[in-house]
Design an enzyme around this catalytic site. Structure first.
Site, PDB file in Angstrom:
ATOM      1  N   GLN A 279      -5.029  -1.401   9.460  1.00 32.20           N
ATOM      2  CA  GLN A 279      -4.873  -2.725   8.858  1.00 32.20           C
ATOM      3  C   GLN A 279      -5.343  -3.812   9.831  1.00 32.20           C
ATOM      4  O   GLN A 279      -4.977  -3.804  11.009  1.00 32.20           O
ATOM      5  CB  GLN A 279      -3.398  -2.928   8.475  1.00 32.20           C
ATOM      6  CG  GLN A 279      -3.133  -4.190   7.669  1.00 32.20           C
ATOM      7  CD  GLN A 279      -3.649  -4.124   6.234  1.00 32.20           C
ATOM      8  OE1 GLN A 279      -3.901  -3.050   5.691  1.00 32.20           O
ATOM      9  NE2 GLN A 279      -3.810  -5.262   5.611  1.00 32.20           N
TER      10      GLN A 279
ATOM     11  N   LYS B   8       0.833  -1.212   0.000  1.00 28.01           N
ATOM     12  CA  LYS B   8       0.000   0.000   0.000  1.00 28.01           C
ATOM     13  C   LYS B   8       0.866   1.260   0.000  1.00 28.01           C
ATOM     14  O   LYS B   8       0.601   2.221  -0.725  1.00 28.01           O
ATOM     15  CB  LYS B   8      -0.948  -0.004   1.217  1.00 28.01           C
ATOM     16  CG  LYS B   8      -2.033  -1.064   1.095  1.00 28.01           C
ATOM     17  CD  LYS B   8      -2.898  -1.218   2.337  1.00 28.01           C
ATOM     18  CE  LYS B   8      -3.887  -2.361   2.089  1.00 28.01           C
ATOM     19  NZ  LYS B   8      -4.895  -2.505   3.141  1.00 28.01           N
TER      20      LYS B   8
ATOM     21  N   ASP C 277     -11.455   2.443   3.775  1.00 32.15           N
ATOM     22  CA  ASP C 277     -11.798   1.017   3.737  1.00 32.15           C
ATOM     23  C   ASP C 277     -13.302   0.803   3.598  1.00 32.15           C
ATOM     24  O   ASP C 277     -13.748  -0.287   3.272  1.00 32.15           O
ATOM     25  CB  ASP C 277     -11.377   0.343   5.061  1.00 32.15           C
ATOM     26  CG  ASP C 277     -10.007  -0.307   5.006  1.00 32.15           C
ATOM     27  OD1 ASP C 277      -9.623  -0.772   3.912  1.00 32.15           O
ATOM     28  OD2 ASP C 277      -9.342  -0.366   6.055  1.00 32.15           O
TER      29      ASP C 277
HETATM   30  N1  L34 Z   1      -8.192  -2.552   7.133  1.00 32.81           N
HETATM   31  N2  L34 Z   1      -7.356  -4.616   6.586  1.00 32.81           N
HETATM   32  C1  L34 Z   1      -7.894  -3.470   6.197  1.00 32.81           C
HETATM   33  N3  L34 Z   1      -8.172  -3.184   4.904  1.00 32.81           N
HETATM   34  C2  L34 Z   1      -7.889  -4.099   3.941  1.00 32.81           C
HETATM   35  O1  L34 Z   1      -8.219  -3.851   2.670  1.00 32.81           O
HETATM   36  C3  L34 Z   1      -7.299  -5.310   4.313  1.00 32.81           C
HETATM   37  N4  L34 Z   1      -6.919  -6.247   3.396  1.00 32.81           N
HETATM   38  C4  L34 Z   1      -7.046  -7.652   3.730  1.00 32.81           C
HETATM   39  C5  L34 Z   1      -6.370  -7.868   5.086  1.00 32.81           C
HETATM   40  N5  L34 Z   1      -6.606  -6.785   6.034  1.00 32.81           N
HETATM   41  C6  L34 Z   1      -7.067  -5.562   5.669  1.00 32.81           C
HETATM   42  C7  L34 Z   1      -5.879  -6.086   2.539  1.00 32.81           C
HETATM   43  O2  L34 Z   1      -5.327  -5.018   2.350  1.00 32.81           O
HETATM   44  C8  L34 Z   1      -6.332  -8.327   2.578  1.00 32.81           C
HETATM   45  N6  L34 Z   1      -5.559  -7.272   1.961  1.00 32.81           N
HETATM   46  C9  L34 Z   1      -4.595  -7.469   0.959  1.00 32.81           C
HETATM   47  C10 L34 Z   1      -3.838  -6.443   0.423  1.00 32.81           C
HETATM   48  C11 L34 Z   1      -2.878  -6.673  -0.539  1.00 32.81           C
HETATM   49  C12 L34 Z   1      -2.657  -7.942  -0.996  1.00 32.81           C
HETATM   50  C13 L34 Z   1      -3.398  -8.975  -0.490  1.00 32.81           C
HETATM   51  C14 L34 Z   1      -4.360  -8.736   0.485  1.00 32.81           C
HETATM   52  C15 L34 Z   1      -1.590  -8.196  -2.002  1.00 32.81           C
HETATM   53  O3  L34 Z   1      -0.810  -7.331  -2.305  1.00 32.81           O
HETATM   54  N7  L34 Z   1      -1.492  -9.414  -2.531  1.00 32.81           N
HETATM   55  C16 L34 Z   1      -0.496  -9.839  -3.490  1.00 32.81           C
HETATM   56  C17 L34 Z   1       0.508 -10.802  -2.863  1.00 32.81           C
HETATM   57  C18 L34 Z   1       1.134 -10.303  -1.637  1.00 32.81           C
HETATM   58  C19 L34 Z   1       1.999 -11.346  -0.972  1.00 32.81           C
HETATM   59  O4  L34 Z   1       3.034 -11.704  -1.565  1.00 32.81           O
HETATM   60  O5  L34 Z   1       1.651 -11.817   0.108  1.00 32.81           O
HETATM   61  C20 L34 Z   1      -1.193 -10.629  -4.590  1.00 32.81           C
HETATM   62  O6  L34 Z   1      -0.653 -10.681  -5.689  1.00 32.81           O
HETATM   63  O7  L34 Z   1      -2.251 -11.183  -4.330  1.00 32.81           O
END
Ligand code: L34
Length: 248
Positions: free
Chosen positions: A58, A14, A81
Site C-alpha cells: 500500500q 481491501k 496492482d
Molecule cells: N499499492 N496503493 C497501492 N494500490 C492502490 O490501489 C492504492 N490505492 C490508492 C492509495 N494507495 C494505493 C487505493 O487502494 C487509493 N486507494 C483507495 C482504496 C479504497 C478507497 C479509496 C482509495 C475507498 O475505499 N474509498 C471509499 C471511502 C473510504 C474512506 O472512507 O476513506 C469510497 O467510497 O471512495
C-alpha cells in the site's frame, strides 16, 4: 508501512472485500522505522510463498523507502496492482494480465453505464504512474481520442470543456468547476481528498458539476469501491496465473 490514516481505511476495506469473497489474506503492518531491506525481504518471502497469489504494498511509503525499488521487487506474476515495470509495459502494448485497479475501476464504470468510448474525446487530468498514465492508455485501447492534462497544461479549462469523458485525478479538492465541463459529459472523479476530520471530497466540485454533466461519479462511493473490486478481480487472475490453489 507506517501509519497513514487513509491507508489504514483502504487496507481495511481491501481485507474486508477479501473476507466477503472468501479470498485468504495476510496483513503485515510494518512500523514506520522498518528498514528498506526488511521490507524487501518480506516481499521476497511472499513472492516465494505458494499459498499467496498476489502481493500489494500500500502506498504511500515513508520517506526513507525507495518506492521504485519496492515495486520492482514484487514478482510481476503476483503484482495485483500492476505497478511493476513489466506490467506497465504490457499495458502499453495492450496485452496484459493485470490492470491497475483505479483506472480499471473507471473503465468498468464506463462500460457498465453503457457508454461507448470509441471516437469520444477523453481528457484525463493528472499524469501519475498509478492513475493518469495508465488511465489514458486504457481509454486509448478502447479507441478514445485521449488528451492528458497536468499542472503545466496551458488553458486547462479549454481542454476539459472539449471532453466527452473527463477523468479527474489531480488530488486537489473541488478543482474541476462546472464551467470546465461540457454539457452532457461523463465526469469521473478519482480524487479522494480529506478536507476535514471525516469529510471526503473529490477533485470535482460535485454540486456545480452535476448540473452540467450527463453522468457523474460521487466521492465517496464512486471510484474508491471500484478500485477494491478490481483488486479482487486481479487477485483471482493472479491465483489462476500462479496456480496457487493447491492444484498441480
Ligand atoms: N499499492 N496503493 C497501492 N494500490 C492502490 O490501489 C492504492 N490505492 C490508492 C492509495 N494507495 C494505493 C487505493 O487502494 C487509493 N486507494 C483507495 C482504496 C479504497 C478507497 C479509496 C482509495 C475507498 O475505499 N474509498 C471509499 C471511502 C473510504 C474512506 O472512507 O476513506 C469510497 O467510497 O471512495
Amino acid at each position: 508501512m507506517g501509519d497513514d490514516p487513509a491507508s489504514r481505511v483502504y487496507v481495511n476495506n481491501k481485507k474486508k472485500a477479501c473476507a466477503d469473497l472468501g479470498i485468504y489474506s495476510e496483513e503485515y503492518a510494518l512500523p514506520a522505522e522498518t528498514t528498506e531491506e526488511e521490507l524487501l525481504d518480506l516481499i521476497k518471502t511472499l513472492n516465494k510463498k505458494n499459498d499467496i497469489s498476489g502481493v500489494l504494498v500500500q502506498l504511500p511509503l515513508p520517506k526513507h523507502i525507495n518506492e521504485k525499488t519496492v515495486l520492482d521487487t514484487i514478482d510481476p506474476k503476483k503484482d495485483v496492482d500492476a505497478f511493476h515495470p513489466v506490467n506497465v509495459g504490457k499495458i502499453m502494448v495492450g496485452d496484459f494480465d493485470f490492470v491497475p485497479c483505479t483506472p480499471a475501476g473507471v473503465m468498468e464504470l464506463i462500460k457498465e453505464s453503457g457508454i461507448d468510448v470509441a471516437g469520444k474525446d477523453c481528457v484525463v487530468v493528472g499524469r501519475s504512474n498509478i492513475v493518469g498514465k495508465p488511465q489514458a492508455m486504457l481509454l486509448l485501447h478502447k479507441n478514445g481520442t485521449v488528451t492528458i492534462c497536468h499542472s503545466k497544461t496551458a488553458d486547462l479549462a479549454e481542454k476539459t470543456r472539449k471532453a466527452d469523458i473527463l477523468v479527474a485525478a489531480v488530488g486537489i479538492p473541488n478543482f474541476i468547476k462546472g464551467d470546465m465541463i461540457k454539457p452532457g459529459a461523463v465526469v469521473i472523479d478519482v480524487g479522494i481528498n480529506r478536507v476535514a476530520e471525516k469529510k471526503l471530497v473529490g477533485d470535482v466540485d460535485f454540486e456545480e458539476a452535476e448540473k452540467v454533466a450527463g453522468a457523474i461519479t460521487p466521492v465517496p462511493g464512486g471510484v474508491g469501491p471500484m478500485t477494491i473490486a478490481m483488486l479482487m478481480r486481479n487477485t483471482l487472475k493472479a491465483a489462476e496465473l500462479n496456480n496457487t490453489k493447491g492444484e498441480k
